[in-house]
Design a protein around this motif. Structure first.
Motif, PDB file in Angstrom:
ATOM      1  N   SER A  84       7.398  18.236   5.060  1.00 14.13           N
ATOM      2  CA  SER A  84       8.353  17.169   4.923  1.00 14.13           C
ATOM      3  C   SER A  84       9.088  16.705   6.221  1.00 14.13           C
ATOM      4  O   SER A  84       9.009  15.375   6.427  1.00 14.13           O
ATOM      5  N   SER A  85       9.349  17.677   7.171  1.00 13.46           N
ATOM      6  CA  SER A  85       9.916  17.574   8.353  1.00 13.46           C
ATOM      7  C   SER A  85       9.090  16.612   9.358  1.00 13.46           C
ATOM      8  O   SER A  85       9.307  15.728   9.980  1.00 13.46           O
ATOM      9  N   THR A  86       7.873  17.080   9.432  1.00 15.50           N
ATOM     10  CA  THR A  86       6.805  16.683  10.177  1.00 15.50           C
ATOM     11  C   THR A  86       6.448  14.968  10.020  1.00 15.50           C
ATOM     12  O   THR A  86       6.455  14.261  10.748  1.00 15.50           O
ATOM     13  N   LEU A  87       6.519  14.629   8.388  1.00 15.92           N
ATOM     14  CA  LEU A  87       6.505  13.400   8.162  1.00 15.92           C
ATOM     15  C   LEU A  87       7.804  12.385   8.476  1.00 15.92           C
ATOM     16  O   LEU A  87       7.483  11.572   9.205  1.00 15.92           O
ATOM     17  N   ALA A  88       8.800  12.989   8.853  1.00 14.77           N
ATOM     18  CA  ALA A  88       9.901  12.601   9.016  1.00 14.77           C
ATOM     19  C   ALA A  88       9.781  12.140  10.641  1.00 14.77           C
ATOM     20  O   ALA A  88      10.241  11.024  11.140  1.00 14.77           O
ATOM     21  N   TYR A  89       9.292  13.285  11.197  1.00 11.88           N
ATOM     22  CA  TYR A  89       9.246  13.164  12.728  1.00 11.88           C
ATOM     23  C   TYR A  89       8.140  11.899  13.020  1.00 11.88           C
ATOM     24  O   TYR A  89       8.456  11.247  14.366  1.00 11.88           O
ATOM     25  N   LEU A  90       7.221  11.818  12.510  1.00 12.21           N
ATOM     26  CA  LEU A  90       6.233  10.854  12.862  1.00 12.21           C
ATOM     27  C   LEU A  90       6.611   9.368  12.518  1.00 12.21           C
ATOM     28  O   LEU A  90       6.571   8.650  13.370  1.00 12.21           O
ATOM     29  N   VAL A  91       7.569   9.468  11.426  1.00  8.24           N
ATOM     30  CA  VAL A  91       8.156   8.226  11.131  1.00  8.24           C
ATOM     31  C   VAL A  91       9.183   7.632  12.427  1.00  8.24           C
ATOM     32  O   VAL A  91       9.229   6.567  12.647  1.00  8.24           O
ATOM     33  N   LEU A  92      10.127   8.733  12.909  1.00  4.68           N
ATOM     34  CA  LEU A  92      10.928   8.517  13.902  1.00  4.68           C
ATOM     35  C   LEU A  92      10.362   7.865  15.094  1.00  4.68           C
ATOM     36  O   LEU A  92      11.100   7.705  16.129  1.00  4.68           O
ATOM     37  N   MET A  93       9.057   8.124  15.464  1.00  4.95           N
ATOM     38  CA  MET A  93       8.493   7.939  16.617  1.00  4.95           C
ATOM     39  C   MET A  93       8.616   6.265  17.032  1.00  4.95           C
ATOM     40  O   MET A  93       8.445   5.975  18.015  1.00  4.95           O
ATOM     41  N   LEU A 355      -0.274  10.499  -5.137  1.00  4.81           N
ATOM     42  CA  LEU A 355      -1.648  11.041  -5.000  1.00  4.81           C
ATOM     43  C   LEU A 355      -2.488  10.292  -6.187  1.00  4.81           C
ATOM     44  O   LEU A 355      -3.558  10.818  -6.179  1.00  4.81           O
ATOM     45  N   GLY A 356      -1.969   9.673  -7.018  1.00  2.00           N
ATOM     46  CA  GLY A 356      -2.635   9.018  -8.247  1.00  2.00           C
ATOM     47  C   GLY A 356      -3.659   7.624  -7.757  1.00  2.00           C
ATOM     48  O   GLY A 356      -3.411   7.270  -6.644  1.00  2.00           O
ATOM     49  N   PHE A 357      -3.984   7.270  -8.896  1.00  2.00           N
ATOM     50  CA  PHE A 357      -4.924   5.767  -8.644  1.00  2.00           C
ATOM     51  C   PHE A 357      -4.029   4.704  -8.954  1.00  2.00           C
ATOM     52  O   PHE A 357      -3.646   4.461 -10.275  1.00  2.00           O
ATOM     53  N   ASN A 358      -3.543   4.219  -7.860  1.00  2.00           N
ATOM     54  CA  ASN A 358      -2.758   2.925  -7.993  1.00  2.00           C
ATOM     55  C   ASN A 358      -2.872   2.012  -6.891  1.00  2.00           C
ATOM     56  O   ASN A 358      -3.593   2.270  -6.235  1.00  2.00           O
ATOM     57  N   ARG A 359      -2.097   0.835  -6.865  1.00  2.00           N
ATOM     58  CA  ARG A 359      -2.269  -0.014  -5.827  1.00  2.00           C
ATOM     59  C   ARG A 359      -1.394   0.254  -4.499  1.00  2.00           C
ATOM     60  O   ARG A 359      -1.117  -0.683  -3.847  1.00  2.00           O
ATOM     61  N   LEU A 360      -0.900   1.236  -4.447  1.00  2.00           N
ATOM     62  CA  LEU A 360       0.024   1.563  -3.399  1.00  2.00           C
ATOM     63  C   LEU A 360      -0.999   1.543  -1.960  1.00  2.00           C
ATOM     64  O   LEU A 360      -2.002   2.205  -1.825  1.00  2.00           O
ATOM     65  N   ARG A 361      -0.258   0.990  -0.832  1.00  2.00           N
ATOM     66  CA  ARG A 361      -0.813   1.115   0.380  1.00  2.00           C
ATOM     67  C   ARG A 361      -0.662   2.533   0.973  1.00  2.00           C
ATOM     68  O   ARG A 361       0.237   3.293   0.388  1.00  2.00           O
ATOM     69  N   PHE A 362      -1.454   2.844   1.877  1.00  2.00           N
ATOM     70  CA  PHE A 362      -1.367   4.164   2.234  1.00  2.00           C
ATOM     71  C   PHE A 362       0.115   4.591   2.974  1.00  2.00           C
ATOM     72  O   PHE A 362       0.535   5.538   2.953  1.00  2.00           O
ATOM     73  N   MET A 363       0.627   3.653   3.737  1.00  2.00           N
ATOM     74  CA  MET A 363       1.896   4.097   4.173  1.00  2.00           C
ATOM     75  C   MET A 363       2.972   4.153   3.156  1.00  2.00           C
ATOM     76  O   MET A 363       3.828   5.010   3.332  1.00  2.00           O
ATOM     77  N   GLN A 364       2.851   3.485   2.008  1.00  2.00           N
ATOM     78  CA  GLN A 364       3.652   3.628   0.841  1.00  2.00           C
ATOM     79  C   GLN A 364       3.345   4.723   0.308  1.00  2.00           C
ATOM     80  O   GLN A 364       4.439   5.606  -0.324  1.00  2.00           O
ATOM     81  N   ARG A 365       2.108   5.408   0.081  1.00  2.00           N
ATOM     82  CA  ARG A 365       1.907   6.883  -0.310  1.00  2.00           C
ATOM     83  C   ARG A 365       2.514   7.841   0.447  1.00  2.00           C
ATOM     84  O   ARG A 365       3.324   8.568  -0.085  1.00  2.00           O
ATOM     85  N   LEU A 366       2.547   7.640   1.842  1.00  2.00           N
ATOM     86  CA  LEU A 366       3.393   8.478   2.686  1.00  2.00           C
ATOM     87  C   LEU A 366       4.645   8.581   2.517  1.00  2.00           C
ATOM     88  O   LEU A 366       5.277   9.616   2.593  1.00  2.00           O
ATOM     89  N   SER A 367       5.402   7.305   2.347  1.00  2.41           N
ATOM     90  CA  SER A 367       6.621   7.371   2.143  1.00  2.41           C
ATOM     91  C   SER A 367       7.222   7.698   0.995  1.00  2.41           C
ATOM     92  O   SER A 367       7.879   8.540   0.626  1.00  2.41           O
ATOM     93  N   LEU A 368       6.288   7.660  -0.104  1.00  2.10           N
ATOM     94  CA  LEU A 368       6.632   8.421  -1.431  1.00  2.10           C
ATOM     95  C   LEU A 368       6.522  10.004  -1.410  1.00  2.10           C
ATOM     96  O   LEU A 368       7.408  10.751  -1.693  1.00  2.10           O
ATOM     97  N   LEU A 369       5.418  10.128  -0.603  1.00  6.61           N
ATOM     98  CA  LEU A 369       5.216  11.738  -0.448  1.00  6.61           C
ATOM     99  C   LEU A 369       6.342  12.534   0.296  1.00  6.61           C
ATOM    100  O   LEU A 369       6.822  13.429   0.174  1.00  6.61           O
ATOM    101  N   ASP A 370       6.762  11.744   1.435  1.00  8.43           N
ATOM    102  CA  ASP A 370       7.936  12.251   2.203  1.00  8.43           C
ATOM    103  C   ASP A 370       9.028  12.141   1.447  1.00  8.43           C
ATOM    104  O   ASP A 370       9.979  13.484   1.506  1.00  8.43           O
ATOM    105  N   SER A 371       9.445  11.436   0.332  1.00  8.20           N
ATOM    106  CA  SER A 371      10.836  11.254  -0.297  1.00  8.20           C
ATOM    107  C   SER A 371      10.565  12.623  -1.305  1.00  8.20           C
ATOM    108  O   SER A 371      11.605  13.396  -1.701  1.00  8.20           O
TER     109      SER A 371
END
Length: 656
Positions: A84-93, A355-371
């Motif tokens: 979770s922290s790693t995803l936050a650090y990547l976003v903060l770049m 992680l499911g089958f839906n119309r989410l963009r890759f970055m939205q998937r990462l955003s949801l996973l981060d939260s």
């Protein structure tokens, strides 16, 4: 000498981090992108270097021993927390600032400004809360806006208040789907009108718009693909942690890191999120998705994802355009965060699985996973970190098998990198003990909300965050304090029992160098628990809400005309400095810029002036509200001040 050399060599990584900080940061600003990437990249590297060491060398035992089971359970949660922290650090770049974009597009619409509806959703807020918001809405400088108060409390007196402020009072037959349903009901009615809005701005009942809120937010809709504009939430009163620890002027509110730093970073990656209040949405986009979604109690986050799935972006304008009332009570503070967590779990379980089958963009998937990882790992980890030392003191169960030099070599560089990088980016918002306290205070309700949201389909009931009410007495939140007090007592007992009964606690004497690690961990837990219990003793809030204000004003008392500095101002009181010789009870007036001559009574003398009781007319009262809450300025502390925080803690301990 060999032992000393071993300890010194273990500090090499820490020295490298400190050296980089001293070399790069004194003359750089957080807007320098390559330094952000370098620091956060180093933090990620050191974090996973530490975790690799943890996984390969520190988990004790093999097989199904108690040490092994407890050790693997702890390191698993810790590793997920690091993900979770790693995803936050990547976003903060990265970081996006839209201030100049808003400046350039203030008149993109030409001669006819778009029609804007401002919806103020309310349920049970009292008059004092609502009149601030309505006075602010009345002062908006946008020419084509209609204000609607959406009253799910169906209060007759509020209809009269709305008429006084030029707002329209709307109710509905039922309270289905809470806030989202309330807004949808009025929106679908308005879509039938000839003057249907082009955009809808949303405010919670306790949020006051600044004069330029609508004008600045509309500017970013020059791009037809922008579906929603979110602006930050600022608070003119201290939250319970700030207030109860006497640190409101030295430590920003708990949400500042998210709104001032994480949201601009998310915007740069195209994953800024709607936070409900202080936002504006394109009506045609809302019509396309069928209105505000109602499948979660956090309809705002879900709205962002649904708009994105239909090709509309959420953007973030990081300007202080509104200000609101933070939860004043600790119970309300915790309830609010539990509701946010529950809503996110509902979204992941029932609507959009990252992680499911839906119309989410890759970055939205990462955003949801981060939260998802933030809520499911951060707070349980805080609880587990309190329990692990107890397992050792009482049962001899070793969760982390490490020496002091190993900790210094692997953990300290990572920890230092986190503090250096995040405090440089945020201007000093990350303080170890205070961050732990703010997470711990809500850790159990949030952990419970995680389980409820993920394991049960719902719908789930939730409580609206109460605002206002009587806060003039000291209140000890015993139900909240009790588990912390029990953990504090058990932790203290764990330290004392081996000294009193060394024969029964022989495992302590055999622990070797690792005992120093556990001892430090235990003492740190005691400090965090002690401050958390202190937060549970709620101080009175007198003459609230108020804002510190410094301006020159003229007082007239009898035949005297006296110049003084106004240090504190509210709708019914003020504190002035630089006066002497005035009798208590004397009557007069004070000339306030933008308000006029307000009747006063000298209430009491202070060490440097007087407290005044104000007696404004209704028009002057509205003028004071607008003066306090609609200026183009941000309330509250903007950065951390450690010496002032320590002084605040000392005052809190002395005052009890």
């Amino acid at each position: 000498m060999l032992v000393l050399d071993q300890y010194l060599s273990s500090l090499a990584g820490l020295a490298v981090v400190a050296g980089l900080a001293l070399l790069l940061l004194p003359h750089a600003t957080p807007k320098v992108g390559w330094i952000r990437v370098l620091l956060l990249g180093l933090t990620i590297f050191l974090g996973w270097r530490y975790m690799l060491w943890r996984l390969t060398e520190t988990v004790p035992g093999n097989g199904l021993t108690m040490d092994s089971v407890a050790g693997w359970a702890f390191v698993t949660v810790e590793a997920l927390s690091l993900v979770s922290s790693t995803l936050a650090y990547l976003v903060l770049m990265r970081r996006k600032d839209r201030h100049e974009e808003a400046d350039r597009n203030l008149g993109w619409w030409g001669s006819t400004p778009p029609r804007v509806d401002l919806y103020i959703a309310t349920y049970n807020e009292e008059l004092e809360v609502l009149e601030r918001t309505l006075a602010g809405a009345q002062a908006l400088d946008y020419p084509n806006v209609r204000v609607f108060v959406l009253d799910d409390g169906r209060r007759e007196w509020l209809a009269e208040v709305c008429r006084r402020y030029g707002a329209e009072h709307r109710t509905r037959p039922t309270n289905d789907h809470a806030k989202a349903g309330n807004i949808n009901y009025t929106l679908f009615q308005r879509l039938k009108d000839e003057d249907a809005p082009d955009f809808v701005a949303v405010l919670d009942a306790d949020f006051v718009p600044h004069r330029n809120f609508v004008r600045r937010a509309v500017a970013l809709f020059h791009d037809p693909k922008v579906g929603l504009v979110q602006t930050p939430q600022h608070f003119f009163n201290p939250d319970p942690i700030q207030h109860n620890l006497y640190i409101a002027s030295a430590y920003p509110d708990e949400q500042r890191f998210f709104f001032d730093h994480l949201e601009p970073a998310r915007d740069a990656w195209g994953v800024a999120v709607c936070c409900g209040t202080s936002s504006m949405v394109r009506v045609s986009a809302l019509r396309e998705i069928g209105g505000l979604p109602t499948e979660s109690v956090t309809e705002d986050f879900l709205l962002t994802i649904r708009l994105d799935s239909h090709g509309y972006r959420t953007v973030y304008l990081n300007e202080p355009l509104t200000e609101g009332l933070a939860p004043e009570g600790l119970h309300e503070y915790v309830v609010q965060r539990g509701r946010w967590c529950l809503g996110m779990m509902e979204i992941v379980r029932n609507v959009y699985n990252p992680l499911g089958f839906n119309r989410l963009r890759f970055m939205q998937r990462l955003s949801l996973l981060d939260s998802l990882l933030f809520w499911t790992t951060t707070f349980p980890f805080r609880l587990i970190a309190l329990v692990c030392p107890l397992l050792y003191w009482f049962f001899g169960i070793v969760v982390v098998n490490a020496s002091v030099p190993d900790i210094a070599s692997y953990y300290l560089p990572y920890y230092a990198a986190v503090l250096v990088s995040l405090n440089w980016i945020s201007g000093g918002l990350i303080w170890p003990v205070l961050n732990d306290v703010s997470q711990l205070i809500a850790a159990w309700p949030i952990t419970r909300a995680v389980a409820m949201g993920l394991l049960t389909k719902g719908p789930h009931k939730f409580r609206v965050t109460a605002k206002g009410g009587d806060r003039t007495k000291t209140v000890v939140q015993w139900p909240m304090m009790k588990p912390f007090a029990i953990l504090f007592a058990l932790t203290l007992l764990g330290l004392v029992l081996p000294l009193l009964f060394p024969d029964r606690f022989g495992h302590v004497a055999k622990a070797g160098d690792g005992i120093r690690v556990i001892l430090f961990w235990t003492l740190y837990n005691l400090l965090v628990l002690a401050i958390t219990m202190l937060v549970c003793v709620e101080r009175p809030r007198v003459n609230r809400p108020q804002r510190e204000s410094v301006e020159l004003a003229m007082l007239s008392v009898g035949t005297q005309r006296l110049s003084s500095w106004v240090l504190e101002l509210g709708v019914d009181h003020a504190r002035v400095r630089g006066l002497a010789g005035l009798p208590a009870g004397a009557l007069g007036t004070i000339a306030l810029t933008g308000v006029g001559d307000v009747a006063i009574r000298i209430a009491a003398e202070t060490k440097d002036g007087y407290r005044l009781s104000l007696r404004p007319t209704p028009e002057q009262r509205d003028g004071i509200l607008r003066k306090l809450h609609t200026a183009e300025a941000r309330p509250g502390a903007g950065r951390g001040d450690l010496p002032e925080m320590i002084r605040g803690w000392m005052r809190r301990l002395v005052s009890g």
